[in-house]
Write a protein that holds these residues in place. Structure first.
Motif, PDB file in Angstrom:
ATOM      1  N   GLU A   1       1.017  -1.411  -0.121  1.00 21.62           N
ATOM      2  CA  GLU A   1       0.111   0.382   0.256  1.00 21.62           C
ATOM      3  C   GLU A   1       0.553   1.228   0.172  1.00 21.62           C
ATOM      4  O   GLU A   1       0.389   2.217  -0.258  1.00 21.62           O
ATOM      5  CB  GLU A   1      -0.820  -0.151   1.619  1.00 21.62           C
ATOM      6  CG  GLU A   1      -2.270   0.776   1.129  1.00 21.62           C
ATOM      7  CD  GLU A   1      -2.815   1.057   2.603  1.00 21.62           C
ATOM      8  OE1 GLU A   1      -3.766   1.447   2.685  1.00 21.62           O
ATOM      9  OE2 GLU A   1      -2.245   0.374   3.624  1.00 21.62           O
TER      10      GLU A   1
ATOM     11  N   LYS B   1       1.269   4.305  -3.460  1.00 23.76           N
ATOM     12  CA  LYS B   1       1.188   5.672  -1.975  1.00 23.76           C
ATOM     13  C   LYS B   1       2.479   6.236  -2.862  1.00 23.76           C
ATOM     14  O   LYS B   1       2.105   7.755  -3.249  1.00 23.76           O
ATOM     15  CB  LYS B   1       0.934   5.923  -0.978  1.00 23.76           C
ATOM     16  CG  LYS B   1      -0.440   5.883  -0.871  1.00 23.76           C
ATOM     17  CD  LYS B   1      -0.337   6.160   1.055  1.00 23.76           C
ATOM     18  CE  LYS B   1      -1.858   5.097   1.503  1.00 23.76           C
ATOM     19  NZ  LYS B   1      -2.482   5.399   3.145  1.00 23.76           N
TER      20      LYS B   1
ATOM     21  N   GLN C   1       2.129   6.258  -6.751  1.00 22.33           N
ATOM     22  CA  GLN C   1       1.063   8.319  -6.779  1.00 22.33           C
ATOM     23  C   GLN C   1       2.217   9.422  -7.211  1.00 22.33           C
ATOM     24  O   GLN C   1       1.905  10.374  -7.628  1.00 22.33           O
ATOM     25  CB  GLN C   1      -0.300   8.340  -6.276  1.00 22.33           C
ATOM     26  CG  GLN C   1      -1.306   6.810  -6.704  1.00 22.33           C
ATOM     27  CD  GLN C   1      -2.328   6.810  -4.921  1.00 22.33           C
ATOM     28  OE1 GLN C   1      -1.730   6.884  -3.779  1.00 22.33           O
ATOM     29  NE2 GLN C   1      -3.497   6.364  -5.725  1.00 22.33           N
ATOM     30  N   ASN C   2       2.596   9.545  -6.130  1.00 18.88           N
ATOM     31  CA  ASN C   2       3.510  10.625  -5.668  1.00 18.88           C
ATOM     32  C   ASN C   2       4.422  10.927  -6.801  1.00 18.88           C
ATOM     33  O   ASN C   2       4.783  12.364  -7.123  1.00 18.88           O
ATOM     34  CB  ASN C   2       3.978  10.777  -4.252  1.00 18.88           C
ATOM     35  CG  ASN C   2       2.665  10.782  -3.065  1.00 18.88           C
ATOM     36  OD1 ASN C   2       2.025  11.376  -3.347  1.00 18.88           O
ATOM     37  ND2 ASN C   2       4.047  10.195  -1.786  1.00 18.88           N
TER      38      ASN C   2
END
Length: 97
Positions: free
Chosen positions: A23, A27, A30-31
């Motif tokens: 997870e 993330k 995504q950054n």
């Protein structure tokens, strides 16, 4: 997911820890996308996630085989054994896609 409840709390905790790490990796990607990072670097991270999720799937599949499948086959009911084997083949086929 009954097989996981049959496993020790340590094994289940290890799976949850792996999933949380994955997870965090998602993330992170995504950054990276938001920051317009180099595409190759993003692809490398995606490959790492793929590998990590396959490992978790393999652990859960192993638990299923050693739990539900073994329990069903040990009961020596030919009809249930055949259904369990068919289910296992289907599950492995889906997992490998």
């Amino acid at each position: 997911m009954n097989e996981l409840s049959q496993k020790s709390k340590t094994d289940k905790d290890a799976i949850i820890k792996r999933l949380r790490r994955i997870e965090g990796q998602v993330k992170g990607i995504q950054n990276m996308v938001n920051q317009d990072k180099y595409c190759v670097d993003i692809l490398v991270q995606i490959a790492a996630i793929r590998s990590a999720i396959d490992k978790v799937g393999g652990i859960i599949l192993e638990n299923h085989i050693k739990g539900c499948v073994r329990n069903t086959i040990e009961k020596d009911n030919e009809e249930k054994n055949e259904k369990m084997i068919d289910e296992l083949v289907t599950t492995i086929t889906k997992f490998m896609k």
